[in-house]
Design a protein around this motif. Structure first.
Motif, PDB file in Angstrom:
ATOM      1  N   PRO A  74      52.418-117.151  17.368  1.00 52.77           N
ATOM      2  CA  PRO A  74      53.468-116.173  17.664  1.00 52.77           C
ATOM      3  C   PRO A  74      53.709-115.182  16.536  1.00 52.77           C
ATOM      4  CG  PRO A  74      54.419-118.318  17.154  1.00 52.77           C
ATOM      5  CD  PRO A  74      52.943-118.523  17.236  1.00 52.77           C
ATOM      6  N   HIS A  75      53.201-115.489  15.337  1.00 54.53           N
ATOM      7  CA  HIS A  75      53.341-114.604  14.189  1.00 54.53           C
ATOM      8  C   HIS A  75      51.976-114.472  13.518  1.00 54.53           C
ATOM      9  CE1 HIS A  75      57.563-115.562  14.833  1.00 54.53           C
ATOM     10  NE2 HIS A  75      57.225-116.840  14.741  1.00 54.53           N
ATOM     11  N   ALA A  76      51.752-113.349  12.848  1.00 52.42           N
ATOM     12  CA  ALA A  76      50.457-113.135  12.200  1.00 52.42           C
ATOM     13  C   ALA A  76      50.617-112.238  10.987  1.00 52.42           C
ATOM     14  CB  ALA A  76      49.448-112.516  13.172  1.00 52.42           C
ATOM     15  N   LEU A  77      49.776-112.495   9.980  1.00 52.55           N
ATOM     16  CA  LEU A  77      49.700-111.659   8.785  1.00 52.55           C
ATOM     17  C   LEU A  77      48.230-111.436   8.477  1.00 52.55           C
ATOM     18  CD1 LEU A  77      51.081-110.272   6.330  1.00 52.55           C
ATOM     19  CD2 LEU A  77      50.860-112.473   5.131  1.00 52.55           C
ATOM     20  N   LEU A  78      47.847-110.190   8.235  1.00 53.57           N
ATOM     21  CA  LEU A  78      46.459-109.844   7.937  1.00 53.57           C
ATOM     22  C   LEU A  78      46.426-108.850   6.789  1.00 53.57           C
ATOM     23  CD1 LEU A  78      43.376-109.812   8.659  1.00 53.57           C
ATOM     24  CD2 LEU A  78      43.908-107.888  10.190  1.00 53.57           C
TER      25      LEU A  78
ATOM     26  N   ASP B 197      38.829-110.030   3.561  1.00 50.94           N
ATOM     27  CA  ASP B 197      39.871-110.232   4.566  1.00 50.94           C
ATOM     28  C   ASP B 197      40.645-111.506   4.251  1.00 50.94           C
ATOM     29  OD1 ASP B 197      38.669-108.099   6.087  1.00 50.94           O
ATOM     30  OD2 ASP B 197      37.280-109.555   6.964  1.00 50.94           O
ATOM     31  N   ALA B 198      41.936-111.507   4.540  1.00 54.81           N
ATOM     32  CA  ALA B 198      42.758-112.710   4.395  1.00 54.81           C
ATOM     33  C   ALA B 198      43.877-112.655   5.425  1.00 54.81           C
ATOM     34  CB  ALA B 198      43.334-112.822   2.983  1.00 54.81           C
ATOM     35  N   GLY B 199      44.232-113.808   5.994  1.00 56.16           N
ATOM     36  CA  GLY B 199      45.305-113.807   6.983  1.00 56.16           C
ATOM     37  C   GLY B 199      45.619-115.194   7.505  1.00 56.16           C
ATOM     38  N   LYS B 200      46.649-115.258   8.333  1.00 61.01           N
ATOM     39  CA  LYS B 200      47.025-116.512   8.969  1.00 61.01           C
ATOM     40  C   LYS B 200      47.920-116.230  10.164  1.00 61.01           C
ATOM     41  CE  LYS B 200      51.041-117.566   5.992  1.00 61.01           C
ATOM     42  NZ  LYS B 200      51.659-118.610   5.152  1.00 61.01           N
TER      43      LYS B 200
ATOM     44  N   SER C  89      59.269-118.080   9.140  1.00 56.88           N
ATOM     45  CA  SER C  89      59.520-118.314   7.716  1.00 56.88           C
ATOM     46  C   SER C  89      58.223-118.516   6.935  1.00 56.88           C
ATOM     47  CB  SER C  89      60.419-119.542   7.543  1.00 56.88           C
ATOM     48  OG  SER C  89      59.814-120.700   8.110  1.00 56.88           O
ATOM     49  N   ASP C  90      57.111-118.771   7.638  1.00 56.91           N
ATOM     50  CA  ASP C  90      55.828-118.970   6.971  1.00 56.91           C
ATOM     51  C   ASP C  90      55.004-117.687   6.880  1.00 56.91           C
ATOM     52  OD1 ASP C  90      56.211-121.701   6.481  1.00 56.91           O
ATOM     53  OD2 ASP C  90      55.545-122.224   8.503  1.00 56.91           O
ATOM     54  N   LEU C  91      55.610-116.546   7.196  1.00 55.48           N
ATOM     55  CA  LEU C  91      54.922-115.268   7.017  1.00 55.48           C
ATOM     56  C   LEU C  91      54.951-114.896   5.534  1.00 55.48           C
ATOM     57  CD1 LEU C  91      55.991-113.007  10.036  1.00 55.48           C
ATOM     58  CD2 LEU C  91      53.674-113.707   9.431  1.00 55.48           C
ATOM     59  N   ASN C  92      54.091-115.553   4.764  1.00 51.58           N
ATOM     60  CA  ASN C  92      54.002-115.316   3.324  1.00 51.58           C
ATOM     61  C   ASN C  92      52.537-115.430   2.909  1.00 51.58           C
ATOM     62  OD1 ASN C  92      53.466-118.161   3.133  1.00 51.58           O
ATOM     63  ND2 ASN C  92      55.689-118.521   3.201  1.00 51.58           N
ATOM     64  N   LEU C  93      52.296-115.445   1.607  1.00 53.11           N
ATOM     65  CA  LEU C  93      50.923-115.431   1.103  1.00 53.11           C
ATOM     66  C   LEU C  93      50.363-116.820   0.836  1.00 53.11           C
ATOM     67  CD1 LEU C  93      51.140-112.415  -1.389  1.00 53.11           C
ATOM     68  CD2 LEU C  93      50.479-112.421   1.024  1.00 53.11           C
ATOM     69  N   ASP C  94      51.067-117.863   1.261  1.00 57.53           N
ATOM     70  CA  ASP C  94      50.581-119.225   1.061  1.00 57.53           C
ATOM     71  C   ASP C  94      49.633-119.621   2.195  1.00 57.53           C
ATOM     72  OD1 ASP C  94      52.164-119.456  -1.196  1.00 57.53           O
ATOM     73  OD2 ASP C  94      53.863-120.308  -0.085  1.00 57.53           O
ATOM     74  N   GLY C  95      48.538-120.289   1.826  1.00 56.36           N
ATOM     75  CA  GLY C  95      47.652-120.856   2.832  1.00 56.36           C
ATOM     76  C   GLY C  95      46.870-119.849   3.650  1.00 56.36           C
ATOM     77  N   LEU C  96      46.532-118.693   3.080  1.00 55.20           N
ATOM     78  CA  LEU C  96      45.780-117.684   3.823  1.00 55.20           C
ATOM     79  C   LEU C  96      44.326-118.117   4.002  1.00 55.20           C
ATOM     80  CD1 LEU C  96      47.013-114.390   2.095  1.00 55.20           C
ATOM     81  CD2 LEU C  96      47.795-115.340   4.268  1.00 55.20           C
TER      82      LEU C  96
END
Length: 401
Positions: A321-325, A345-348, A354-361
């Motif tokens: 439901p959420h994404a960061l790229l 490329d990096a993303g998740k 609350s997990d839309l951050n740079l951890d665990g990409l």
């Protein structure tokens, strides 16, 4: 006779041998440059350069011509090469309007048809109005499960079919900015996929694991957008792009799948050496919101993986439901119309906002080639490495960002 020969021998070589040397270093340099200029030959393009010139001058004209034209390229991520026929008329109503109708199928059994009419420069180029209708039959979409920990071995496929009808309007406060909205009706339905080597999504995942897999819903989508495009040129060597979209999907069938979605796309390009070297950066974020008792259907969630997002992973490898790229590319001109590229490329796709951050990409890197004109990338090849999914090679019509 002997005297004539004597005169000939004595005059020609002697004159050449007795030419006075340059008096100064400046004269010597001028003489050297003159000799080089006389010996210089015009550049003779090699076979690849000649082929690129033909592609730019002739093939692009065929694809962009008025009237009937071949519809070539890609229908969506993972569709394979698509081919069909289109008709284009950009001279409607004294050049105020443009009509484009096309139909195409792909090598993976995908099908799409669309008709679109646009009035891009009404009210002294301040108003854009357009309407469209289309049919999509995407026969083999992939699904691995939701969230960043989805399992590669759980790969399944499904068919996504939908009819779409909509219209939009936008206002340009100035030439590079547009603000507007749209109204669209969609009828997505989930069916069995066309890959006999994969299980069907509906046989592997439950409704709780893949919301919407067992029920269908029609949607009325209301949508607002903001766009600022200051790229120069369209295949950018400098400038940037900002796009924000806010959508409300109203489930008109069951009411259970009503949700909101917000997308933000930021791109920046820094060129040097007259634009022959370019750094491109992109940040994309998507987040969804639902009321109590509602959920987002899995096919309406953003996904990462494939030729335009995480290029070191399989298509649609991650979904949530959420994404960061985050993406970066260094592009350099090899010849006119051909660029090389290095990318990262990096993303998740987290399940919680609350997990839309740079951890665990999840990340990858690679290289590629872009066949391009000033209006964009026509064809590209990308090889992605460094992921837990192994190595992936993508050959695609169209660009990345």
């Amino acid at each position: 006779m002997l005297s004539f020969v004597a005169i000939l021998v004595s005059s020609t070589p002697a004159d050449a041998q007795t030419e006075p040397p340059p008096a100064t270093r400046a004269e010597a340099l001028r003489a050297e440059r003159a000799a080089k200029a006389q010996a210089t030959r015009p550049h003779q393009p090699n076979a690849l350069e000649r082929g690129l010139d033909v592609f730019e001058d002739r093939a692009i004209f065929i694809l962009d011509r008025e009237g009937f034209y071949p519809k070539l390229g890609s229908l969506t991520v993972g569709s394979g090469f698509a081919y069909g026929l289109g008709y284009r008329d950009r001279d409607l109503l004294n050049n105020y309007g443009a009509l484009d109708v096309w139909v195409a199928g792909s090598t993976r059994g995908y099908f799409a048809a669309e008709g679109r009419i646009r009035f891009p420069e009404l009210a002294h180029k301040r108003l854009l109005v357009e309407g469209w209708a289309g049919r999509r039959d995407y026969a083999g979409e992939y699904f691995f499960g939701l969230g960043p920990t989805s399992d590669r071995d759980a790969q399944s496929d499904y068919g996504l079919r939908s009819t779409i009808v909509g219209a939009s309007a936008g206002v340009r406060p100035f030439s590079k900015m547009i603000v507007g909205g749209s109204l669209e009706y969609l009828t997505p339905s989930i069916g069995r996929g066309n890959d006999d080597n994969l299980p069907d999504t509906e046989d592997v995942f439950t409704e709780a694991e893949a919301p919407g897999v067992s029920q269908r819903a029609d949607y009325l989508r209301t949508h607002g957008f903001f766009e600022l495009d200051y790229r120069q040129p369209r295949y950018p060597r400098q400038g940037g792009f900002i796009r924000a979209d806010l959508s409300h999907y109203d489930d008109r069938t069951t009411g259970a799948y009503t949700f909101n979605r917000f997308d933000l796309d930021l791109r920046q390009f820094v060129g040097f050496l007259a634009g022959r070297r370019v750094f491109g950066l992109r940040a994309f974020m998507s987040t969804s919101d639902v009321k109590d008792g509602h959920t987002v259907p899995f096919y309406g969630m953003p996904s990462l993986g494939g030729n335009d997002t995480l290029r070191g992973f399989r298509m649609y490898r991650f979904r949530g439901p959420h994404a960061l790229l985050l993406q970066a590319e260094y592009r350099w001109e090899i010849w006119s119309g051909l660029d090389g590229a290095l990318f990262y490329d990096a993303g998740k796709t987290p399940l919680d906002r609350s997990d839309l951050n740079l951890d665990g990409l999840q990340s990858d890197y690679g290289f590629g080639f872009r066949f391009n004109t000033n209006n964009g990338i026509i064809f590209r090849v990308d090889a992605g490495f460094g992921s837990r999914d192994g190595t992936h090679l993508y050959m695609v019509w169209g660009g990345v960002f």
